[in-house]
Write an enzyme that holds these catalytic residues in place. Structure first.
Site, mmCIF file in Angstrom:
data_model
loop_
_atom_site.group_PDB
_atom_site.id
_atom_site.type_symbol
_atom_site.label_atom_id
_atom_site.label_comp_id
_atom_site.label_asym_id
_atom_site.label_seq_id
_atom_site.Cartn_x
_atom_site.Cartn_y
_atom_site.Cartn_z
ATOM 1 N N ARG A 90 0.791 -1.255 0.042
ATOM 2 C CA ARG A 90 0.003 0.025 -0.159
ATOM 3 C C ARG A 90 0.778 1.365 0.108
ATOM 4 O O ARG A 90 0.541 2.290 -0.784
ATOM 5 C CB ARG A 90 -0.911 0.056 1.140
ATOM 6 N N THR A 91 1.660 1.292 0.806
ATOM 7 C CA THR A 91 2.408 2.679 0.916
ATOM 8 C C THR A 91 3.375 3.015 -0.420
ATOM 9 O O THR A 91 3.232 4.159 -0.884
ATOM 10 C CB THR A 91 3.541 2.514 2.262
ATOM 11 N N LYS A 132 25.327 -3.770 -2.401
ATOM 12 C CA LYS A 132 26.998 -3.622 -2.584
ATOM 13 C C LYS A 132 27.564 -3.218 -1.102
ATOM 14 O O LYS A 132 28.747 -2.857 -1.273
ATOM 15 C CB LYS A 132 27.324 -3.114 -3.736
ATOM 16 N N ARG A 144 11.588 3.734 3.031
ATOM 17 C CA ARG A 144 11.210 2.803 3.948
ATOM 18 C C ARG A 144 12.209 1.776 4.041
ATOM 19 O O ARG A 144 12.986 1.202 3.232
ATOM 20 C CB ARG A 144 10.069 1.777 3.721
ATOM 21 N N HIS A 159 5.884 6.019 11.138
ATOM 22 C CA HIS A 159 5.224 5.801 10.081
ATOM 23 C C HIS A 159 4.233 6.963 9.915
ATOM 24 O O HIS A 159 2.956 6.702 9.691
ATOM 25 C CB HIS A 159 4.449 4.547 9.800
HETATM 26 C C1 NCD Z 1 2.125 -1.092 8.224
HETATM 27 C C2 NCD Z 1 3.717 -1.014 8.268
HETATM 28 O O1 NCD Z 1 4.454 -1.042 7.123
HETATM 29 O O2 NCD Z 1 4.250 -0.537 9.194
HETATM 30 N N1 NCD Z 1 1.747 -1.141 6.861
HETATM 31 C C3 NCD Z 1 1.543 -0.026 6.070
HETATM 32 O O3 NCD Z 1 2.249 0.697 6.001
HETATM 33 N N2 NCD Z 1 0.113 0.144 5.576
HETATM 34 C C4 NCD Z 1 1.630 -1.945 8.978
HETATM 35 C C5 NCD Z 1 2.239 -3.561 9.165
HETATM 36 O O4 NCD Z 1 3.150 -3.819 8.609
HETATM 37 O O5 NCD Z 1 1.679 -4.253 9.943
#
Ligand code: NCD
Length: 309
Positions: free
Chosen positions: A58-59, A87, A108, A136
């Site tokens: 999703r993100t 690397k 991320r 997040h």
């Molecule tokens: C979350 C995350 O990656 O922290 N997912 C997200 O971004 N919607 C929650 C999770 O991974 O449980």
């Protein structure tokens, strides 16, 4: 709300109520515009770089959708294996490099503090899309937008946050935003997955009412909003410990009968087994609407950061 122009987005505690009000307004304008048109031209010529060193559905896809719906372009690194990180390149050098290509970075990474490292090295704005068990913040913004839409207001909120509160970066960020609205919080988790002490003591200092419990039924009966989370398997060093706590909390059809009418259920997703599929048809099950809201909120953020709103 020009205040986010050129800014990094790293932590839930960086926003004011005014920022959030502005974001909600802009996101809801984009939501309306996308009902009339497939895409806009506001960010034509701008490039978003998505750097994902941890899995994401999703993100990453919603950021990329958001940029493209605004007429901008996307370059993407969807795994560490496919990049020079494999690397041994540092996050800082990766961010310096990508600054030469793009106008904004979304990153991320499994390590807490990594997004800040990227931001310190980059010459363009950096957005934290999850730094390990840290923060997040953009998920928190879309959660707040969803709460505002589903409940009609951010006043007098009583929220049960359920699951892995120790390792869940979404809840770590969301409590920061909820604290701006003096929400009352029930933290529901197994004993060893409690919200970090640093976060709870900080909230208490701000005068936020918190109740910690292992009893979901008790907490849920007193709140109109349940925020479920996944037990974060990848953060466990001891998998027997994970096996012991997985499945601690499950919302199923039977459980729904015990809830107050009009209880809203959110989840950042992915779910493992904590919300059974039969719950999806319940009117208060808002987690897939929450997914969609991610696009509008991320459109708003990109437009604000790039100085177009
Ligand atoms: C979350 C995350 O990656 O922290 N997912 C997200 O971004 N919607 C929650 C999770 O991974 O449980």
């Amino acid at each position: 709300m020009a205040s986010l122009k050129g800014k990094d987005i790293l932590h839930g505690n960086q926003f004011s109520k005014r920022d959030i009000d502005g974001m909600i307004k802009i996101a809801s304008d984009f939501e309306k515009e996308l009902k009339k048109k497939d895409s806009l031209t506001l960010l034509k010529g701008k490039i978003l770089a998505t750097l994902f060193f941890e899995p994401s559905t999703r993100t990453r896809l919603s950021f990329e959708t958001a940029m493209q719906r605004l007429g901008g372009g996307v370059i993407s690194m969807a795994s560490a294996e496919g990049s020079s990180a494999a690397k041994g390149e540092t996050v800082g050098d990766t961010a310096r490099t990508v600054s030469q290509y793009a106008d904004v970075i979304v990153i991320r990474h499994p390590r807490i503090g990594s997004a800040k490292e990227a931001a310190d090295a980059a010459s363009i704005p950096v957005i934290n899309a999850g730094d390990g068990a840290g923060q997040h913040p953009t998920q928190a913004l879309l959660d707040i937008y969803t709460i505002h839409k589903e409940l009609g207001s951010l006043k007098n909120l009583v929220v049960s946050m359920v699951g892995d509160l120790k390792n869940g970066r979404t809840v770590h960020a969301l409590v920061e935003l909820l604290s701006l609205y003096q929400a009352r919080l029930h933290f529901v988790s197994p004993e060893n997955l409690r919200m970090p002490e640093e976060i709870t003591s900080n909230l208490k200092k701000k005068g936020i009412e918190i109740e910690e419990t292992e009893d979901l039924e008790k907490a849920a009966s007193g709140s109109l909003l349940i925020y479920m989370t996944r037990i974060q398997k990848e953060r466990f060093t001891d998998l027997t410990e994970y096996e012991r706590v997985k499945g601690s909390y499950v919302i199923d059809g039977e459980f729904l009968k015990k809830l107050k009418k009009k209880t809203t259920i959110l989840h950042p997703l992915p779910r493992v087994d904590e919300i059974r599929p039969e719950v999806d048809v319940y009117p208060g099950a808002a987690y897939f609407r929450q997914v969609r809201n991610g696009v509008f909120v991320r459109m708003a953020l990109l437009a604000m950061i790039l100085g177009k709103r």
